[in-house]
Design a protein around this motif. Structure first.
Motif, mmCIF file in Angstrom:
data_model
loop_
_atom_site.group_PDB
_atom_site.id
_atom_site.type_symbol
_atom_site.label_atom_id
_atom_site.label_comp_id
_atom_site.label_asym_id
_atom_site.label_seq_id
_atom_site.Cartn_x
_atom_site.Cartn_y
_atom_site.Cartn_z
ATOM 1 N N ALA A 96 2.777 26.469 -25.611
ATOM 2 C CA ALA A 96 1.433 26.663 -25.071
ATOM 3 C C ALA A 96 0.808 25.306 -24.772
ATOM 4 O O ALA A 96 0.957 24.347 -25.532
ATOM 5 N N GLY A 97 0.155 25.218 -23.628
ATOM 6 C CA GLY A 97 -0.487 23.966 -23.234
ATOM 7 C C GLY A 97 0.415 23.014 -22.474
ATOM 8 O O GLY A 97 -0.050 21.986 -21.982
ATOM 9 N N GLN A 98 1.711 23.344 -22.354
ATOM 10 C CA GLN A 98 2.659 22.515 -21.614
ATOM 11 C C GLN A 98 2.982 23.184 -20.276
ATOM 12 O O GLN A 98 3.137 24.396 -20.203
ATOM 13 N N GLU A 99 3.079 22.391 -19.207
ATOM 14 C CA GLU A 99 3.389 22.928 -17.881
ATOM 15 C C GLU A 99 4.625 22.251 -17.311
ATOM 16 O O GLU A 99 4.711 21.020 -17.267
ATOM 17 N N LEU A 100 5.577 23.076 -16.866
ATOM 18 C CA LEU A 100 6.772 22.594 -16.167
ATOM 19 C C LEU A 100 6.610 22.906 -14.691
ATOM 20 O O LEU A 100 6.418 24.064 -14.309
ATOM 21 N N GLN A 101 6.678 21.856 -13.855
ATOM 22 C CA GLN A 101 6.624 22.033 -12.410
ATOM 23 C C GLN A 101 8.017 21.843 -11.840
ATOM 24 O O GLN A 101 8.663 20.824 -12.101
ATOM 25 N N THR A 102 8.477 22.836 -11.077
ATOM 26 C CA THR A 102 9.836 22.757 -10.528
ATOM 27 C C THR A 102 9.967 21.649 -9.498
ATOM 28 O O THR A 102 11.081 21.165 -9.241
ATOM 29 N N LEU A 115 8.336 31.472 -22.696
ATOM 30 C CA LEU A 115 7.254 30.813 -21.975
ATOM 31 C C LEU A 115 5.903 31.113 -22.630
ATOM 32 O O LEU A 115 5.347 32.207 -22.488
ATOM 33 N N ARG A 116 5.407 30.131 -23.362
ATOM 34 C CA ARG A 116 4.047 30.204 -23.926
ATOM 35 C C ARG A 116 3.095 29.312 -23.146
ATOM 36 O O ARG A 116 1.885 29.444 -23.253
ATOM 37 N N GLY A 117 3.653 28.409 -22.382
ATOM 38 C CA GLY A 117 2.881 27.545 -21.491
ATOM 39 C C GLY A 117 2.972 28.042 -20.062
ATOM 40 O O GLY A 117 2.814 29.235 -19.805
ATOM 41 N N THR A 118 3.272 27.121 -19.124
ATOM 42 C CA THR A 118 3.237 27.452 -17.696
ATOM 43 C C THR A 118 4.482 26.931 -16.987
ATOM 44 O O THR A 118 4.931 25.822 -17.266
ATOM 45 N N ILE A 138 13.464 35.995 -19.182
ATOM 46 C CA ILE A 138 12.261 35.168 -19.303
ATOM 47 C C ILE A 138 11.235 35.988 -20.066
ATOM 48 O O ILE A 138 10.844 37.082 -19.643
ATOM 49 N N ASN A 139 10.802 35.467 -21.209
ATOM 50 C CA ASN A 139 9.770 36.110 -22.011
ATOM 51 C C ASN A 139 8.464 35.361 -21.795
ATOM 52 O O ASN A 139 8.319 34.203 -22.213
ATOM 53 N N VAL A 140 7.524 36.006 -21.103
ATOM 54 C CA VAL A 140 6.215 35.399 -20.862
ATOM 55 C C VAL A 140 5.262 35.921 -21.934
ATOM 56 O O VAL A 140 4.890 37.096 -21.933
ATOM 57 N N PHE A 141 4.864 35.036 -22.851
ATOM 58 C CA PHE A 141 3.982 35.427 -23.938
ATOM 59 C C PHE A 141 2.536 35.498 -23.448
ATOM 60 O O PHE A 141 2.231 35.146 -22.303
ATOM 61 N N SER A 142 1.640 35.958 -24.309
ATOM 62 C CA SER A 142 0.257 36.203 -23.898
ATOM 63 C C SER A 142 -0.427 34.954 -23.368
ATOM 64 O O SER A 142 -1.349 35.041 -22.552
ATOM 65 N N THR A 143 0.009 33.777 -23.816
ATOM 66 C CA THR A 143 -0.569 32.516 -23.346
ATOM 67 C C THR A 143 0.195 31.943 -22.158
ATOM 68 O O THR A 143 -0.165 30.874 -21.655
ATOM 69 N N GLY A 144 1.239 32.642 -21.719
ATOM 70 C CA GLY A 144 2.146 32.109 -20.713
ATOM 71 C C GLY A 144 1.775 32.497 -19.295
ATOM 72 O O GLY A 144 1.184 33.549 -19.039
ATOM 73 N N THR A 145 2.169 31.628 -18.349
ATOM 74 C CA THR A 145 1.939 31.862 -16.923
ATOM 75 C C THR A 145 3.157 31.395 -16.144
ATOM 76 O O THR A 145 3.690 30.311 -16.401
ATOM 77 N N ILE A 146 3.573 32.206 -15.160
ATOM 78 C CA ILE A 146 4.611 31.793 -14.220
ATOM 79 C C ILE A 146 4.121 32.131 -12.821
ATOM 80 O O ILE A 146 3.654 33.241 -12.576
ATOM 81 N N VAL A 147 4.185 31.151 -11.907
ATOM 82 C CA VAL A 147 3.563 31.323 -10.599
ATOM 83 C C VAL A 147 4.431 30.711 -9.508
ATOM 84 O O VAL A 147 5.055 29.670 -9.692
ATOM 85 N N ALA A 148 4.460 31.402 -8.355
ATOM 86 C CA ALA A 148 5.058 30.860 -7.139
ATOM 87 C C ALA A 148 3.937 30.662 -6.129
ATOM 88 O O ALA A 148 3.204 31.603 -5.804
ATOM 89 N N VAL A 149 3.775 29.426 -5.652
ATOM 90 C CA VAL A 149 2.677 29.124 -4.738
ATOM 91 C C VAL A 149 3.154 28.137 -3.670
ATOM 92 O O VAL A 149 3.935 27.232 -3.956
ATOM 93 N N ASP A 150 2.712 28.347 -2.443
ATOM 94 C CA ASP A 150 3.025 27.536 -1.274
ATOM 95 C C ASP A 150 4.270 28.058 -0.552
ATOM 96 O O ASP A 150 5.133 28.713 -1.129
#
Length: 388
Positions: A96-102, A115-118, A138-150
């Protein structure tokens, strides 16, 4: 080749072939036999000796994996270093609080991501497409976010996504749930398609109790869900909101199967359901100013636990069953090719207009398919007092 080898523990030999070595693990446990096992399985690598003696492969050690192994921290976020594959035996933890950008690379998951972060799949720096391919879990926990943008940002799921957090796409981002893909949207979770985003489903999406699917443009451009011919969307006591914002349309194109089990389907003023497949309503369908189009190859079934409340438009050119359910409609049209069945205790309440250019079967006396009740005025062809 032949080897001088026996299991008796003495110095006699027999013309055994190398195939005999494959049975070494079954030899009787005597001093002589064990000595000869190690003699003929001798190698510098003790793992090779073990494999030879006991006829069992040595599993390859699984290397650990962390964000620091695959990405560089820029003071704010982790940027993927290059195209990366998570092995089937590996588990990547994103706290949680950590973000990985591809970061315009491809991240392929064959193992597990917790995934507890992003994870942000986006064109954050100049380069090629940003891609996530999930073949594992992929387990997205309640604090987790996964997004495709652009544009060019794609999340492709061939495995399982267990979402208890936030999973979405926007601004030309794409989510592809392929034929073997499963997305489980759990209590409190949101699966969302925003403006100019697209969700293509050829697999299974399950929206469970307390979960929400939102297909809603919050700026210029449409939000689109394509539930293709092999795709299934099952709403189990959850909520699906479509087209509730005036800034753009929410469009659900269904050529697969959509089933509402006790949940709620909300179709707002900018919402469009375009059906060439199968839609079954066993819950509540609120067509709040939107449009439901059932095309010639489409089948729409409203069962006895189903209620359709429509102050929008219902346009039918296919087959529409009101099988013991209730329909309250402001404006409806049954076109030339349309067939409308109202039976088994079905009730249709015409609030304003219902134009029938096709066939409406509405038995008014006891029959094998029960009876139907229509309140209000139907213009055009009169309903037929028969089951079919």
């Amino acid at each position: 080749m032949n080897l001088g080898f026996n299991t008796s523990g003495n110095s006699q030999t027999s013309g055994r072939t190398t195939q005999a070595i494959l049975g070494l693990g079954c030899l009787r446990n005597t001093k002589g036999s064990l000595t000869r096992k190690f003699k003929y399985c001798n190698a510098r690598d003790r793992n090779v000796v073990f494999q030879c003696v006991f006829n069992q492969p040595i599993p390859t050690p699984c290397p650990s994996i962390t964000l620091a192994n695959i990405a560089t921290f820029n003071g704010t976020n982790w940027l993927l270093n290059g195209d990366t594959t998570i092995l089937a035996c590996q588990t990547l933890e994103i706290p949680a609080g950590q973000e990985l950008q591809t970061n315009h690379f491809t991240l392929t998951n064959n193992g597990t991501i917790n995934l507890r972060g992003t994870i942000r799949n986006a064109q954050d720096t100049f380069g090629n497409n940003s891609v996530i391919i999930n073949n594992g879990t992929i387990n997205v926990f309640s604090t987790g976010t996964i997004v495709a943008v652009d544009s060019g940002s794609i999340i492709t799921n061939n495995g399982v996504v267990n979402n208890s957090g936030y999973f979405y796409c926007q601004t030309n981002g794409v989510i592809n749930n392929n034929a073997n893909g499963k997305i489980n949207n759990n209590s409190g979770a949101i699966l969302r398609v925003n403006a100019q985003g697209t969700l293509n489903n050829n697999g299974l999406i399950t929206n469970n109790t307390g979960a929400t699917i939102i297909n809603n443009s919050n700026s210029n451009g449409n939000a689109v869900i394509n539930n293709n011919s092999g795709g299934t969307i099952t709403n189990n006591d959850g909520t699906i909101n479509n087209g509730g914002n005036d800034n753009g349309d929410g469009i659900i194109n269904n050529s697969g199967t959509i089933t509402n089990n006790g949940g709620t389907l909300e179709n707002g003023s900018q919402g469009f359901y375009i059906n060439t497949g199968l839609i079954t309503n066993n819950g509540f369908f609120n067509n709040d100013g939107g449009t439901i189009t059932n095309n010639s190859s489409g089948t729409f079934t409203n069962n006895n636990t189903g209620t359709i409340s429509s102050d929008g438009v219902i346009d039918n050119s296919g087959t529409f069953y009101n099988n013991g359910g209730q329909i309250s409609s402001e404006s409806a049209t049954n076109n030339i090719s349309g067939i409308f069945y109202n039976n088994n205790g079905g009730i249709i309440t015409v609030q304003s207009s219902f134009t029938n250019n096709g066939a409406i079967y509405n038995p008014t006396v006891a029959t094998t398919c029960g009876i139907g009740t229509i309140t209000g005025t139907i213009t055009g062809n009169l309903p037929i007092n028969a089951c079919s």
